[in-house]
Design a protein around this motif. Structure first.
Motif, short mmCIF file in Angstrom:
data_model
loop_
_atom_site.label_atom_id
_atom_site.label_comp_id
_atom_site.label_asym_id
_atom_site.label_seq_id
_atom_site.Cartn_x
_atom_site.Cartn_y
_atom_site.Cartn_z
N SER A 1 0.80 -1.23 0.00
CA SER A 1 0.00 0.00 0.00
C SER A 1 0.83 1.28 0.00
O SER A 1 0.32 2.34 -0.33
N TYR A 2 2.10 1.22 0.37
CA TYR A 2 2.93 2.43 0.37
C TYR A 2 3.56 2.70 -1.01
O TYR A 2 4.32 3.64 -1.17
N GLN A 3 3.21 1.90 -2.01
CA GLN A 3 3.70 2.13 -3.36
C GLN A 3 2.55 2.45 -4.30
O GLN A 3 1.44 1.97 -4.14
N TYR B 1 5.95 1.33 -13.51
CA TYR B 1 6.80 0.91 -12.40
C TYR B 1 6.16 1.35 -11.10
O TYR B 1 5.47 2.37 -11.05
N ALA B 2 6.38 0.62 -10.02
CA ALA B 2 5.86 1.00 -8.70
C ALA B 2 6.94 1.74 -7.92
O ALA B 2 8.11 1.33 -7.91
N PHE B 3 6.57 2.86 -7.31
CA PHE B 3 7.48 3.66 -6.49
C PHE B 3 6.84 3.90 -5.13
O PHE B 3 5.62 3.88 -4.99
N ASN B 4 7.68 4.18 -4.13
CA ASN B 4 7.16 4.59 -2.84
C ASN B 4 6.38 5.88 -3.01
O ASN B 4 6.81 6.79 -3.71
N ARG B 5 5.23 5.96 -2.39
CA ARG B 5 4.33 7.09 -2.61
C ARG B 5 4.86 8.40 -2.05
O ARG B 5 4.35 9.46 -2.39
N TYR B 6 5.89 8.39 -1.23
CA TYR B 6 6.46 9.63 -0.72
C TYR B 6 7.43 10.29 -1.70
O TYR B 6 7.88 11.40 -1.46
N SER B 7 7.77 9.62 -2.79
CA SER B 7 8.68 10.22 -3.75
C SER B 7 7.91 11.17 -4.68
O SER B 7 6.74 10.98 -4.95
N GLY B 8 8.57 12.21 -5.14
CA GLY B 8 7.92 13.26 -5.91
C GLY B 8 7.83 12.97 -7.39
O GLY B 8 8.81 13.03 -8.12
N ARG B 9 6.66 12.62 -7.84
CA ARG B 9 6.38 12.40 -9.26
C ARG B 9 5.39 13.46 -9.72
O ARG B 9 4.64 14.03 -8.93
N THR B 10 5.35 13.69 -11.00
CA THR B 10 4.44 14.68 -11.56
C THR B 10 3.01 14.15 -11.63
O THR B 10 2.81 12.96 -11.85
#
Length: 81
Positions: A50-52, A66-75
């Motif tokens: 759930s954190y991705q 791709y799955a990333f941690n949700r705290y990383s800054g994406r547009t």
């Protein structure tokens, strides 16, 4: 106009241009890959982690999910249906 990015065309023929905006990460939210890669959040959270969240990534004419941690800054680019 010379901006690197990716044009996405929907099934109805409308399109949207996503600039290669890079991403932000780290304690000071440093900007990486601006102008060369695009990282965009999708509306989907990972099924079992759930954190991705799911992201669209593109560079040099290629794209993938791709799955990333949700705290990383994406547009984020809002699109109406």
């Amino acid at each position: 106009n010379g901006t690197n990015g990716y044009k996405v065309t929907g099934p109805n023929g409308t399109s949207i241009f996503l600039p290669a905006a890079g991403y932000r990460y780290g304690r000071h939210l440093d900007l990486y890959d601006d102008g060369s890669l695009g990282y965009y959040w999708l509306s989907t959270i990972h099924e079992t982690v759930s954190y991705q969240g799911a992201s669209l990534i593109f560079h040099s004419g290629s794209h993938y999910l791709y799955a990333f941690n949700r705290y990383s800054g994406r547009t984020v680019r809002a699109v109406a249906r």
